[in-house]
Design a protein around this motif. Sequence first.
Motif, PDB file in Angstrom:
ATOM      1  N   GLU A 116       0.698  -0.989  -0.264  1.00  0.00           N
ATOM      2  CA  GLU A 116      -0.010  -0.078  -0.188  1.00  0.00           C
ATOM      3  C   GLU A 116       1.161   1.482  -0.001  1.00  0.00           C
ATOM      4  O   GLU A 116       1.353   2.093   0.959  1.00  0.00           O
ATOM      5  CB  GLU A 116      -0.360  -0.055   1.236  1.00  0.00           C
TER       6      GLU A 116
ATOM      7  N   GLU B 142       0.573   4.410  -0.446  1.00  0.00           N
ATOM      8  CA  GLU B 142      -0.180   5.644  -0.481  1.00  0.00           C
ATOM      9  C   GLU B 142      -0.427   5.426   1.269  1.00  0.00           C
ATOM     10  O   GLU B 142       0.454   6.563   1.472  1.00  0.00           O
ATOM     11  CB  GLU B 142      -1.754   5.895  -0.382  1.00  0.00           C
ATOM     12  N   ALA B 143      -0.526   4.036   1.789  1.00  0.00           N
ATOM     13  CA  ALA B 143      -0.263   4.016   3.352  1.00  0.00           C
ATOM     14  C   ALA B 143       1.411   4.435   4.280  1.00  0.00           C
ATOM     15  O   ALA B 143       1.815   5.127   4.949  1.00  0.00           O
ATOM     16  CB  ALA B 143      -0.812   2.710   3.899  1.00  0.00           C
TER      17      ALA B 143
ATOM     18  N   GLY C  41      -8.550  -3.582   7.036  1.00  0.00           N
ATOM     19  CA  GLY C  41      -8.176  -2.412   6.850  1.00  0.00           C
ATOM     20  C   GLY C  41      -7.002  -1.257   7.863  1.00  0.00           C
ATOM     21  O   GLY C  41      -7.379  -0.599   6.965  1.00  0.00           O
TER      22      GLY C  41
ATOM     23  N   GLN D 229      -5.417   3.007   8.993  1.00  0.00           N
ATOM     24  CA  GLN D 229      -6.570   2.467   8.594  1.00  0.00           C
ATOM     25  C   GLN D 229      -6.899   3.115   7.916  1.00  0.00           C
ATOM     26  O   GLN D 229      -7.168   4.539   7.192  1.00  0.00           O
ATOM     27  CB  GLN D 229      -7.300   2.199  10.039  1.00  0.00           C
ATOM     28  N   LYS D 230      -7.691   1.606   6.638  1.00  0.00           N
ATOM     29  CA  LYS D 230      -7.977   2.971   5.220  1.00  0.00           C
ATOM     30  C   LYS D 230      -9.613   2.905   5.639  1.00  0.00           C
ATOM     31  O   LYS D 230     -10.622   1.564   6.390  1.00  0.00           O
ATOM     32  CB  LYS D 230      -8.056   1.713   4.342  1.00  0.00           C
ATOM     33  N   GLU D 231      -9.860   4.420   5.358  1.00  0.00           N
ATOM     34  CA  GLU D 231     -11.323   4.620   6.095  1.00  0.00           C
ATOM     35  C   GLU D 231     -11.966   5.625   3.725  1.00  0.00           C
ATOM     36  O   GLU D 231     -11.301   6.727   3.737  1.00  0.00           O
ATOM     37  CB  GLU D 231     -11.182   5.432   6.812  1.00  0.00           C
TER      38      GLU D 231
ATOM     39  N   ASN E 238     -11.412   5.124   1.265  1.00  0.00           N
ATOM     40  CA  ASN E 238     -10.462   5.185   0.614  1.00  0.00           C
ATOM     41  C   ASN E 238      -9.104   6.199   0.438  1.00  0.00           C
ATOM     42  O   ASN E 238      -8.326   6.245  -0.225  1.00  0.00           O
ATOM     43  CB  ASN E 238     -10.560   5.588  -1.146  1.00  0.00           C
ATOM     44  N   GLU E 239      -9.296   6.517   1.683  1.00  0.00           N
ATOM     45  CA  GLU E 239      -8.116   7.869   2.896  1.00  0.00           C
ATOM     46  C   GLU E 239      -7.881   6.747   4.015  1.00  0.00           C
ATOM     47  O   GLU E 239      -8.389   6.320   4.679  1.00  0.00           O
ATOM     48  CB  GLU E 239      -9.137   8.976   2.519  1.00  0.00           C
ATOM     49  N   TRP E 240      -6.282   6.555   3.844  1.00  0.00           N
ATOM     50  CA  TRP E 240      -5.129   6.569   5.134  1.00  0.00           C
ATOM     51  C   TRP E 240      -5.640   6.998   6.016  1.00  0.00           C
ATOM     52  O   TRP E 240      -5.743   8.716   5.474  1.00  0.00           O
ATOM     53  CB  TRP E 240      -4.260   5.924   4.011  1.00  0.00           C
TER      54      TRP E 240
END
Length: 185
Positions: free
Chosen positions: A28, A30-31, A113, A135-137, A139-141
């Motif tokens: 991931e 982006e994360a 997630g 955590q992905k929420e 589509n955003e970390w």
Amino acid sequence: MKKMIVLMLTLLVSVGVFTGCSKQTSAEPEADQLATITLKAILNQDYKTIYQYSQENYRQSMKDDVHGDPAFSGNSDEDIEEKEILNPGTYEKMKKHGDYLYGSYHGFLNEKGVILYYLDGYFNGSRQVRLFELQKEKNEWKIVRYNTWRNSTVHEKQDYYMMLIGEGKDKDVQVFHRGDYYSRK
């Protein structure tokens, strides 16, 4: 001449296979990008940045007057926006020194997630451990914990997941940096 070409071709293919196999790609990206921002904010004690990237429910719990985080407890959003960085340069010093272990565990990604991040290193004059969780929420970390991992995620097995990251052998682990001290273990 033919042998030389075959030898060079074999060497080239071998190098390509070796570097392709040894390069670890992020599960991931982006994360991991937010994780770098978070790690820098944690080490530099940049609470404004931590707050900015935190999940809304976590923000509210951090500000709670009774059970909140001491860095945020009783503060308004405006107060937090005005917070200054308390230890600027700590992250950069740690990176320059290079003797630290930094990695993540992605084993909860599909189920919850969530990605756990772990730093073990020498900075500010002593060995310190930093744990945080993203955590992905929608589509955003987001940061859901910046000073430990939630028990609801690790179920009292914090040491186990720290060991997995430290070893770096599990399929769900990614080690971003391993300094000299951590290479000898």
